[in-house]
Design a protein around this motif. Structure first.
Motif, PDB file in Angstrom:
ATOM      1  N   UNK A   1      37.558  84.517 -27.714  1.00 57.60           N
ATOM      2  CA  UNK A   1      36.266  84.130 -27.484  1.00 57.60           C
ATOM      3  C   UNK A   1      35.242  85.348 -27.738  1.00 57.60           C
ATOM      4  N   UNK A   2      34.170  85.159 -28.164  1.00 52.70           N
ATOM      5  CA  UNK A   2      33.215  86.259 -28.482  1.00 52.70           C
ATOM      6  C   UNK A   2      32.549  86.409 -27.317  1.00 52.70           C
ATOM      7  N   UNK A   3      32.631  85.646 -26.314  1.00 53.80           N
ATOM      8  CA  UNK A   3      32.022  85.980 -24.844  1.00 53.80           C
ATOM      9  C   UNK A   3      32.983  87.159 -24.100  1.00 53.80           C
ATOM     10  N   UNK A   4      34.083  87.168 -24.608  1.00 55.95           N
ATOM     11  CA  UNK A   4      34.890  88.230 -23.953  1.00 55.95           C
ATOM     12  C   UNK A   4      34.695  89.685 -24.742  1.00 55.95           C
ATOM     13  N   UNK A   5      34.043  89.762 -25.587  1.00 55.38           N
ATOM     14  CA  UNK A   5      33.595  91.061 -26.257  1.00 55.38           C
ATOM     15  C   UNK A   5      32.526  91.915 -25.225  1.00 55.38           C
ATOM     16  N   UNK A   6      32.614  93.296 -25.541  1.00 56.37           N
ATOM     17  CA  UNK A   6      31.675  93.982 -24.412  1.00 56.37           C
ATOM     18  C   UNK A   6      30.178  93.606 -24.902  1.00 56.37           C
ATOM     19  N   UNK A   7      29.398  93.754 -23.536  1.00 55.27           N
ATOM     20  CA  UNK A   7      27.996  93.613 -23.661  1.00 55.27           C
ATOM     21  C   UNK A   7      27.381  94.189 -24.870  1.00 55.27           C
ATOM     22  N   UNK A   8      27.921  95.573 -25.140  1.00 54.74           N
ATOM     23  CA  UNK A   8      27.144  96.188 -26.053  1.00 54.74           C
ATOM     24  C   UNK A   8      27.461  95.790 -27.386  1.00 54.74           C
ATOM     25  N   UNK A   9      28.672  95.410 -27.725  1.00 50.64           N
ATOM     26  CA  UNK A   9      28.925  94.636 -29.152  1.00 50.64           C
ATOM     27  C   UNK A   9      28.270  93.331 -29.277  1.00 50.64           C
ATOM     28  N   UNK A  10      27.942  92.409 -28.268  1.00 46.40           N
ATOM     29  CA  UNK A  10      27.150  91.319 -28.377  1.00 46.40           C
ATOM     30  C   UNK A  10      25.792  91.500 -28.558  1.00 46.40           C
ATOM     31  N   UNK A  11      25.265  92.532 -27.917  1.00 45.08           N
ATOM     32  CA  UNK A  11      23.778  92.927 -27.963  1.00 45.08           C
ATOM     33  C   UNK A  11      23.419  93.361 -29.195  1.00 45.08           C
ATOM     34  N   UNK A  12      24.328  94.307 -29.670  1.00 41.40           N
ATOM     35  CA  UNK A  12      23.952  94.871 -30.973  1.00 41.40           C
ATOM     36  C   UNK A  12      24.078  93.902 -32.281  1.00 41.40           C
ATOM     37  N   UNK A  13      24.982  92.836 -32.233  1.00 42.45           N
ATOM     38  CA  UNK A  13      24.986  91.835 -33.238  1.00 42.45           C
ATOM     39  C   UNK A  13      23.711  91.084 -33.278  1.00 42.45           C
ATOM     40  N   UNK A  14      23.470  90.494 -31.801  1.00 47.15           N
ATOM     41  CA  UNK A  14      21.940  89.743 -31.709  1.00 47.15           C
ATOM     42  C   UNK A  14      20.727  90.441 -32.194  1.00 47.15           C
ATOM     43  N   UNK A  15      20.692  91.679 -32.227  1.00 49.89           N
ATOM     44  CA  UNK A  15      19.691  92.544 -32.350  1.00 49.89           C
ATOM     45  C   UNK A  15      19.671  92.405 -33.847  1.00 49.89           C
ATOM     46  N   UNK A  16      20.624  92.808 -34.484  1.00 45.93           N
ATOM     47  CA  UNK A  16      20.683  92.751 -36.035  1.00 45.93           C
ATOM     48  C   UNK A  16      20.442  91.593 -36.811  1.00 45.93           C
ATOM     49  N   UNK A  17      20.799  90.433 -36.188  1.00 41.81           N
ATOM     50  CA  UNK A  17      20.646  89.000 -36.338  1.00 41.81           C
ATOM     51  C   UNK A  17      19.220  88.851 -36.419  1.00 41.81           C
ATOM     52  N   UNK A  18      18.503  89.293 -35.233  1.00 39.20           N
ATOM     53  CA  UNK A  18      17.016  88.998 -35.112  1.00 39.20           C
ATOM     54  C   UNK A  18      16.399  89.563 -36.215  1.00 39.20           C
ATOM     55  N   UNK A  19      16.757  90.866 -36.343  1.00 43.97           N
ATOM     56  CA  UNK A  19      15.780  91.744 -37.031  1.00 43.97           C
ATOM     57  C   UNK A  19      16.126  91.211 -38.706  1.00 43.97           C
ATOM     58  N   UNK A  20      17.204  90.719 -39.095  1.00 40.19           N
ATOM     59  CA  UNK A  20      17.475  90.062 -40.274  1.00 40.19           C
ATOM     60  C   UNK A  20      16.608  88.567 -40.566  1.00 40.19           C
ATOM     61  N   UNK A  21      16.629  88.019 -39.390  1.00 39.23           N
ATOM     62  CA  UNK A  21      15.705  86.733 -39.636  1.00 39.23           C
ATOM     63  C   UNK A  21      14.361  87.033 -39.726  1.00 39.23           C
ATOM     64  N   UNK A  22      13.854  87.957 -38.642  1.00 39.93           N
ATOM     65  CA  UNK A  22      12.463  88.369 -38.933  1.00 39.93           C
ATOM     66  C   UNK A  22      12.193  88.960 -40.306  1.00 39.93           C
ATOM     67  N   UNK A  23      12.980  89.800 -40.723  1.00 37.34           N
ATOM     68  CA  UNK A  23      12.900  90.459 -41.933  1.00 37.34           C
ATOM     69  C   UNK A  23      12.784  89.098 -43.417  1.00 37.34           C
ATOM     70  N   UNK A  24      13.454  88.312 -43.086  1.00 36.24           N
ATOM     71  CA  UNK A  24      13.590  87.516 -44.050  1.00 36.24           C
ATOM     72  C   UNK A  24      12.440  86.525 -44.113  1.00 36.24           C
ATOM     73  N   UNK A  25      12.119  86.062 -42.819  1.00 37.60           N
ATOM     74  CA  UNK A  25      10.680  85.485 -42.533  1.00 37.60           C
ATOM     75  C   UNK A  25       9.365  86.143 -43.185  1.00 37.60           C
ATOM     76  N   UNK A  26       9.269  87.245 -42.514  1.00 35.02           N
ATOM     77  CA  UNK A  26       8.318  88.180 -42.907  1.00 35.02           C
ATOM     78  C   UNK A  26       7.993  88.448 -44.407  1.00 35.02           C
ATOM     79  N   UNK A  27       9.346  88.782 -45.126  1.00 35.55           N
ATOM     80  CA  UNK A  27       9.252  88.996 -46.601  1.00 35.55           C
ATOM     81  C   UNK A  27       8.766  87.799 -47.374  1.00 35.55           C
TER      82      UNK A  27
END
Length: 624
Positions: free
Chosen positions: A3-29
C-alpha cells in the motif's frame, strides 16, 4: 503490491507537492491563456470602436467645414463689383450677402470681409472699423487660390480660442481685393463633440497638420482649455504619425491627467486637420476585469481545495486503514472541485466521451447518461465544424500536448452557444477537455459591432454602414442592370429649435425624425444619419422619379408633422430639403452619389426649402 500508505512520509509528501504544483500550473496556464486571448480581443475591439468614432466624427467635422466653404463661396459671388469701396451702397450689399448666409452656418461665430490692408468691414453703419490681428495669414490667404485655415489663436473679437477659414476675393482688375473670413471657435467644435455618447474619461481632440491643438472635449472637464494651440503629443502618436500620417490607432497615457486611453486618429476629409478619439482603458475593460476576477477566483479556489485536501491527507496518514479512509474523503473533496457549475470537463477516448462533470449538464443541457459513451458529434452544430476541430485539435495535441480555441456548440434545446475550449493530451488516444460558457462575452462583442455601424443618437445606420450598403446595392444594380436612388436630406428650421430650446430638444427632434423616416420607407430600403441634421435614404430597385417621388413625399410629409418635446407642452416643427440622384446611371460610386445628391439638396434649399430636387448634369461630378 504494498500500500502507498506504507511508503515513507517524505516520499508521499514529495508526490503530493508535485501533484499540487502540476494541477495549479495547468489551471493557471489555462486561465491565463483564456483571459489573455479575450483581453487581446477586447483591446482590438476597443481600437476598432475608437477608429470608427474618429472616422465618423472626422466626416461630421468635414461636413460642417464644407458648409462654411459653401457659404463663403456664395457670399463671394454676391459681393459688389468693387468690394473695397466704402460707399454706403457697397457696405449694405456686402452686409446683406453676409447676413443672408450667416444663418446657414451656425457652426461659425462670425463672417467678415477684410480688405488688402487688413481692415475688417463693419456689417452695419456706425460700427467702428477694426483691424485683423494676423497680417501674415492675410497675406497667405490673398496669395492662395483655395480656402485656407489659420492656426488656432486667442481671438480678441470673441474672447476665445478660434481658427479662421479664409477665401480670397478677386476684384474686377483680376487682382485680389480682400478676403472673406469665417471665424470658428474651439467651443463650437467642442459643442459638436459634446453630442457624442462618451464616457467621463473619454476624449475627442482636433489638431491641425502642424499638430497644434484646435479643440478638445472630455465629459468630465467640458470647459477645459489646457494645451490649446500647443503641439504637445505622446511619443507613441509622434512615431506612428511618421509611418501612418492619415490614420492609426495606439495606446498612451496622457501627461496632463495621467489616464491611459486607446486612441485612434483620422484626417478630416479635405481639410488640414486631424481628429483624435481616445477611449479610457479603465472604463472599457471593466466587464473584462470582472470576468477575470471570477475566473481567477475560481481557479484559486480549486488550487486551495487541492492543497487543503493534500495537506489533510498528509497529516492524517498513519495506518493503512486510516489512509484508505482519508483517501476516500479526499476523492470526495476532489469530486466537489470537479463537479462545479462553471467549468465543464470531459474525458475522451479518441472522440468518444468516457466521463463528464455536472457543469457539462448545465452548459449543454444534456444529461450525463446521454453524454457518457456518445461521440462528441452530439455537441457540434454541423459536420463541417466537427471535422475542422477534430483535425486542428488532433494535430495540436500531438505536436504541443494542448489545444485552445473558441467555438459554438449546440445546446440540447437547439440553441447555439459560445464556449472557450481547452484540451490536454493524456495519452495517444485519451485527452481531457475544459469548456467555459462565454456567450455573454460574445453578446457584448456583438453590441460593440452594432455601435460601430450605427449612429449613437438615433440608432440609424452611420456613414460607414451607408458606404458599405451603397457599394453593395451599386454592385448588384450594375450586375442586374437595375437602378438605385440616393436621397440626401437636410432639415430646415432645426437650428432655431436648438437655439431656442437647447441641444436636448434638438436631439429629441433628430430621434423623432429618424423614427418617422424609418417608418415610411420600404423594408429593403436604408435610412442613415450622416451627422448634424443630415440624413440619407437608399432606395433599392428604383428606376425613375415616378417610383421614388411617392416614397420621398411621404417621408417629407411625415417629418413636417408637429413634434411634442419632453415637457409635453411645447410643439415644434421642421421641414426637409431633399436631393435625389440615381445610380449607376448618374454616378457609379458612393462618393459620387453623395456629392451629386448633396448638390441637388442645396438646389432644393435655394428653390425655397421643404421640397425635393432630382439631380441633373449641373449637379454631377465631371471625371477628370
Amino acid at each position: 503490491m504494498p500500500s502507498w500508505a506504507a511508503r515513507p512520509m517524505g516520499w508521499v509528501g514529495g508526490w503530493l507537492v508535485l501533484g499540487n504544483l502540476l494541477v495549479a500550473l495547468v489551471l493557471c496556464v489555462a486561465t491565463a491563456l483564456s483571459l489573455q486571448a479575450t483581453r487581446s480581443a477586447e483591446r482590438a475591439r476597443a481600437a476598432e470602436v475608437a477608429d470608427n468614432l474618429a472616422h465618423s466624427v472626422s466626416i461630421e467635422v468635414g461636413a460642417e467645414l464644407r458648409l462654411v466653404d459653401n457659404a463663403l463661396a456664395s457670399i463671394a459671388q454676391r459681393l459688389p463689383t468693387h468690394p473695397e469701396t466704402n460707399d454706403p451702397s457697397t457696405a449694405r450689399g456686402r452686409a446683406a450677402a453676409i447676413q443672408e448666409q450667416a444663418p446657414r452656418v451656425p457652426f461659425v461665430s462670425a463672417i467678415h470681409f477684410v480688405d488688402r490692408q487688413g481692415r475688417i468691414s463693419p456689417l452695419s453703419p456706425g460700427q467702428p472699423p477694426r483691424q485683423i490681428d494676423d497680417l501674415g495669414f492675410l497675406q497667405q490667404a490673398l496669395a492662395s487660390d483655395t480656402p485656407l485655415l489659420s492656426p488656432p489663436r486667442p481671438s480678441p473679437a470673441v474672447g476665445e480660442w478660434a481658427v479662421m477659414r479664409a477665401l480670397r476675393v478677386m476684384g474686377p482688375d483680376g487682382q485680389p481685393c480682400g478676403i472673406l473670413v469665417a471665424e470658428i471657435t474651439s467651443r463650437q467644435f467642442a459643442e459638436t463633440f459634446a453630442r457624442l455618447a462618451l464616457g467621463p474619461q473619454d476624449i475627442i481632440l482636433l489638431r491641425d497638420r502642424a499638430l497644434r491643438m484646435v479643440a478638445q472635449h472630455m465629459p468630465s472637464r467640458p470647459a477645459n482649455t489646457d494645451g490649446m494651440g500647443t503641439t504637445e503629443i505622446s511619443p507613441e502618436m509622434r512615431n506612428l504619425l511618421a509611418r501612418q500620417p492619415a490614420a492609426g490607432t495606439y495606446s498612451s497615457r496622457l501627461g496632463r491627467d495621467g489616464v491611459e486611453r486607446i486612441y485612434a486618429y483620422r484626417e478630416v476629409p479635405g481639410y488640414p486637420l486631424l481628429l483624435i478619439a481616445g477611449l479610457s482603458s479603465e472604463q472599457y475593460f471593466v466587464p473584462w476585469r470582472a470576468t477575470a476576477w471570477r475566473h481567477w477566483s475560481f481557479t484559486a479556489l480549486i488550487i486551495l481545495l487541492v492543497i487543503l485536501g493534500s495537506v489533510y491527507l498528509y497529516l492524517q496518514r498513519g495506518r493503512e486503514q486510516d489512509a484508505l479512509r482519508y483517501a476516500k474523503r479526499l476523492a470526495r473533496q476532489q469530486a466537489l472541485m470537479i463537479e462545479n457549475d462553471w467549468v465543464g470537463i470531459l474525458r475522451l477516448h479518441k472522440r468518444r466521451i468516457s466521463w463528464a462533470n455536472r457543469a457539462m449538464v448545465t452548459i449543454t443541457g444534456h444529461e450525463k447518461k446521454d453524454l457518457i459513451g456518445s461521440d462528441t458529434r452530439l455537441l457540434y452544430p454541423d459536420d463541417a465544424s466537427y471535422a475542422a476541430i477534430g483535425q486542428e485539435g488532433h494535430h495540436a495535441l500531438r505536436e504541443r500536448g494542448s489545444f485552445h480555441t473558441q467555438i459554438r456548440v449546440r445546446h440540447r434545446n437547439g440553441a447555439l452557444i459560445w464556449v472557450d475550449l481547452s484540451g490536454t493530451a493524456l495519452s495517444e488516444d485519451e485527452s481531457v477537455w475544459m469548456l467555459i460558457d462565454i456567450s455573454g462575452l460574445k453578446h457584448s462583442e456583438a453590441q460593440a459591432q452594432h455601435m460601430a455601424l450605427h449612429d449613437a443618437l438615433t440608432g440609424l445606420a452611420n456613414r460607414r454602414s451607408l458606404d458599405e450598403r451603397l457599394r453593395e446595392v451599386l454592385a448588384r444594380a450594375q450586375c442586374e442592370q437595375r437602378a438605385i436612388a440616393l436621397a440626401y436630406m437636410d432639415l430646415d428650421g432645426f437650428k432655431s429649435i436648438n437655439d431656442r430650446h437647447g441641444h436636448e430638444a434638438g436631439d429629441a427632434v433628430l430621434r423623432q425624425v429618424a423614427e418617422r423616416l424609418a417608418a415610411h420607407v420600404r423594408n429593403h430600403d436604408l435610412v442613415a444619419r450622416l451627422g448634424g441634421d443630415e440624413f440619407a435614404i437608399v432606395l433599392a430597385d428604383t428606376a425613375s422619379p415616378e417610383e421614388v417621388s411617392p416614397i420621398l413625399a411621404r417621408c417629407l410629409s411625415a417629418i413636417q408633422a408637429p413634434m411634442t418635446l419632453a415637457d409635453g407642452a411645447t410643439t415644434v416643427q421642421v421641414r426637409g430639403s431633399l436631393g435625389v440622384v440615381f445610380g449607376p446611371v448618374q454616378a457609379d460610386t458612393p462618393e459620387a452619389l453623395l456629392t451629386a445628391a448633396d448638390a441637388a439638396m442645396y438646389e432644393a434649399k435655394r428653390q425655397g426649402k421643404g421640397r425635393m430636387v432630382f439631380a441633373d448634369a449641373t449637379h454631377l461630378v465631371t471625371p477628370h
